[in-house]
Enzyme design. Structure first.
Site, short mmCIF file in Angstrom:
data_model
loop_
_atom_site.label_atom_id
_atom_site.label_comp_id
_atom_site.label_asym_id
_atom_site.label_seq_id
_atom_site.Cartn_x
_atom_site.Cartn_y
_atom_site.Cartn_z
N TYR A 122 0.82 -1.78 0.41
CA TYR A 122 -0.48 -0.07 -0.07
C TYR A 122 0.76 1.11 0.04
O TYR A 122 1.03 2.08 -0.53
CB TYR A 122 -1.29 0.62 1.31
CG TYR A 122 -1.86 1.31 1.29
CD1 TYR A 122 -3.10 2.04 0.50
CD2 TYR A 122 -0.92 2.45 2.54
CE1 TYR A 122 -3.05 3.09 0.96
CE2 TYR A 122 -1.52 3.10 2.03
CZ TYR A 122 -2.74 4.31 1.89
OH TYR A 122 -3.50 4.89 1.57
N ILE B 14 -0.65 2.33 9.46
CA ILE B 14 -0.62 4.45 9.48
C ILE B 14 -0.85 5.05 7.59
O ILE B 14 -0.32 5.48 7.34
CB ILE B 14 0.24 5.43 10.26
CG1 ILE B 14 -0.01 4.97 11.07
CG2 ILE B 14 -0.17 6.69 9.89
CD1 ILE B 14 1.08 5.85 12.12
N HIS B 15 -2.34 4.22 7.19
CA HIS B 15 -1.52 4.90 5.68
C HIS B 15 -2.44 6.46 5.35
O HIS B 15 -2.28 7.09 6.56
CB HIS B 15 -2.85 3.95 4.99
CG HIS B 15 -3.92 3.73 5.45
ND1 HIS B 15 -4.86 4.63 5.00
CD2 HIS B 15 -4.46 2.79 6.78
CE1 HIS B 15 -6.30 3.77 5.70
NE2 HIS B 15 -6.08 3.29 6.77
N ALA B 16 -2.79 6.50 4.36
CA ALA B 16 -2.82 8.32 3.58
C ALA B 16 -3.78 8.60 4.18
O ALA B 16 -4.04 10.43 5.09
CB ALA B 16 -2.60 8.02 2.30
#
Lengths: 549, 85
Positions: A122, B14-16
């Site tokens: 991701y 903790i992605h965008a």
């Protein structure tokens, strides 16, 4: 006057200036500058203008698709204003005495490489975000102005082809028509043009010539011809034709509010296909009897990560509430094949149409499926929602789906969350396998909706994205009509209704045939509703001679 | 100085999206706020730095908050972590 020939995908005429949709693939030159201070100011001005553009995109997306999908534009603003990013650019300008474009390019490469080297897939994808924000600033510096929001007048857009993520950013009120170099009649741009009711021509060889930018252009969607700088005779001939077509559309308005009943008294349901919550306006404007196909994948396509239950719930609820008691059929996630979503991390497939897609993904990744089902069932308390499952090939798939549905319903009951226990469950018939065992499947579900696009591609073994096959692909092939009849008969024998939600449903040449087969419902894109209603009202089923079988 | 230790439960880490929300929250306070993971430290006001920590599910992060409004910042950040990560 230059004439370019293409293939029309929607019969309408557009007249206006041509603009190119360009992606950020600028040539960056490196050169020394005279004043570091001026160059830094030049960068900051371009950056601020890019940030305010993102602000507008955020506000627009917020209104059209909701906060969850809009958030990406806010995150892009934060990235552009990030201290490390800005320091890096300004330092390169200062220490090397070079131009802002080169400093941005270098910084963009460094940061995107940092993300690209991360373990997590991701995060690796975030390299694209860095490129995206950097390109936005570079576009400002290099004057590659393609900003629909600032464009004062509507334009005809030319591109190689447009991806769903690109069209979502378009201000639709500024688009008069589409011209693409590639694409097929089922490509995203073609479908979009049809749902917007505007002229669109694909396979227009030679259209991407920079010298055409800004020139007066006409798309003749009746012939597939494109005229750049048309002569007076052509302009007046096509302006007259355009006025005539618009008059026809006005006459169709008379059909609003009328029931879809044939001369011999059979009532046909005419519903709308929609691919985005923003299509709701068109659904209501064209007086649809319901939504026959709500393509839920847009929620996933517009999101940067798995959409949450609450995000989905609020979208389904909005749709159901807007339809005010009319049937709203939500199709569960149909991705894979031509619709790819990065964060699903689906492996590359040689033959995606025959691969891991739609219900096959949902049944092997039940956590994703259950989140969606919970959201739909919760929304079912707010309107007349039905659920439809795509790409069914066997009875055991339906049994598995029903087990999962049961689990979801039990959970909601335990949590005291209201939902409609009698929500209709239907399936799409879009594989020859499902059509051939439709007598067995009919006993398990509440309705059938025939997806003729996929049914045609699978029955004829012809990839619908393959331009070379268009000359072989006969959408009226007897095999397809026989399968539709078989499904319809089997449905009726078991007391369930049968509809069509593929392109064939809106083909007025075929309406009589479909009605004589006994189809109960036709679901078409919103602009096709009133022409189809007119056709149904003028049809006498008892007088149709059955010519197919 | 306030210190919060937190183990990430969200599948995507903790992605965008949460990084953006966290940065927005951190900017509401005067105190300096840093996030540490495996010896790497990021200023919580810098979205690229926060994202580049690459914090995933089951990773432990340490948030350090120093300044006048450290206590209220710590409460808010703790609440944010529990609700979003």
């Amino acid at each position: 006057m230059i004439i370019i020939k293409g293939k029309s995908v929607f019969k309408a005429i557009a007249i206006g200036k041509l603009a190119f949709y360009k992606r950020g693939k600028q040539q960056i030159k490196r050169y020394h500058i005279d004043s570091v201070q001026d160059e830094i100011k030049r960068f900051q001005k371009a950056r601020d203008s890019a940030v305010s553009e993102l602000k507008k995109l955020y506000d627009k997306a917020l209104k059209e698709v909701g906060e969850a999908s809009a958030l990406i534009f806010e995150i892009h603003q934060m990235m552009l204003l990030d201290d490390d990013y800005n320091e890096s650019i300004e330092n390169i300008i200062k220490t090397q005495n070079i131009n802002a474009e080169f400093a941005i390019g270098t910084t963009s490469d460094n940061f995107s490489q940092m993300f690209a080297s991360m373990e997590d897939s991701y995060m690796r994808e975030r390299a694209h975000d860095i490129k995206d924000i950097s390109d936005r600033v570079l576009n400002k510096l290099l004057g590659v102005e393609f900003d629909f929001i600032n464009s004062k007048e509507p334009v005809i857009i030319a591109a190689d082809d447009l991806a769903p993520s690109e069209t979502v950013q378009l201000d639709k009120s500024k688009v008069l028509g589409f011209i693409t170099l590639y694409g097929s009649s089922n490509s995203h741009t073609a479908i979009l043009a049809r749902s917007m009711n505007i002229a669109s021509v694909i396979n227009a060889n030679g259209i991407l010539n920079d010298s055409y930018a800004g020139k007066m252009t006409i798309i003749d969607g009746f012939t597939g011809n494109i005229y750049i700088e048309p002569d007076d005779a052509t302009l007046s001939r096509l302006s007259a034709k355009k006025a005539l077509e618009e008059e026809k559309i006005r006459l169709l308005e008379n059909y609003k509010g009328k029931p879809n009943i044939t001369i011999d008294g059979k009532k046909i349901e005419i519903y709308a296909n929609i691919g985005n919550i923003s299509d709701m306006a068109a659904v209501l404007k064209n007086d649809a009897g319901g939504i026959g196909l709500f393509r839920s994948e847009f929620i996933y396509l517009e999101s940067k990560t798995y959409p949450t239950e609450n995000e989905q719930f609020s979208i389904y609820k909005t749709a159901a509430e807007n339809m005010a008691g009319k049937k709203t059929i939500i199709r569960t996630l149909d991705i894979g094949a031509d619709k790819k979503i990065n964060y699903f991390n689906l492996p590359h497939e040689e033959n995606p149409a025959l691969g891991y897609r739609a219900i096959r993904i949902c049944l092997t990744r039940p956590e994703i499926f259950k989140t969606q089902l919970r959201a739909i069932f919760r929304a079912s308390a707010f309107g007349n929602i039905s659920i439809m499952f795509p790409m069914i090939t066997s009875l055991c798939e339906i049994q598995k789906i029903k087990e999962i549905v049961k689990e979801v319903q039990n959970e909601l009951e335990t949590e005291n969350i209201p939902f409609n226990k009698n929500t209709e469950l239907g399936i799409m018939i879009e594989t020859p396998a499902a059509a051939l065992i439709s007598d067995i499947l009919a006993k398990e579900v509440d309705f059938f909706s025939i997806g003729t696009n996929d049914l045609t591609q699978y029955t004829l073994a012809m990839d619908r994205q393959n331009q070379k096959l268009e000359e072989f692909l006969n959408p009226y092939h007897t095999s397809i009509l026989r399968l539709i009849k078989l499904v319809c008969d089997n449905g009726h024998k078991n007391g369930i209704w049968v509809g069509i939600c593929g392109e064939l449903g809106s083909d007025l040449n075929l309406t009589e045939t479909l009605l004589s087969i006994g189809i109960d419902e036709l679901s078409v894109s919103p602009p096709n509703i009133l022409p189809l209603r007119k056709k149904v009202i003028e049809t006498d089923i008892s007088k149709i001679e059955n010519k197919i079988f | 100085m306030e210190q919060i230790k937190y183990v990430i439960k969200d599948n995507a880490g903790i992605h965008a999206r949460p990084a953006g929300l966290l940065v927005k929250l951190a900017k509401e306070f005067e105190s300096s706020i840093t996030i540490e993971k495996d010896g790497k430290t990021a200023d919580a006001r810098k979205i690229l730095a926060v994202m580049s920590l690459g914090a995933k599910k089951d990773d432990e992060i340490t948030v350090k908050i120093d300044g006048n409004d450290a206590e209220s910042a710590a409460n808010k950040i703790k609440e944010f972590l529990e609700n979003n990560l």
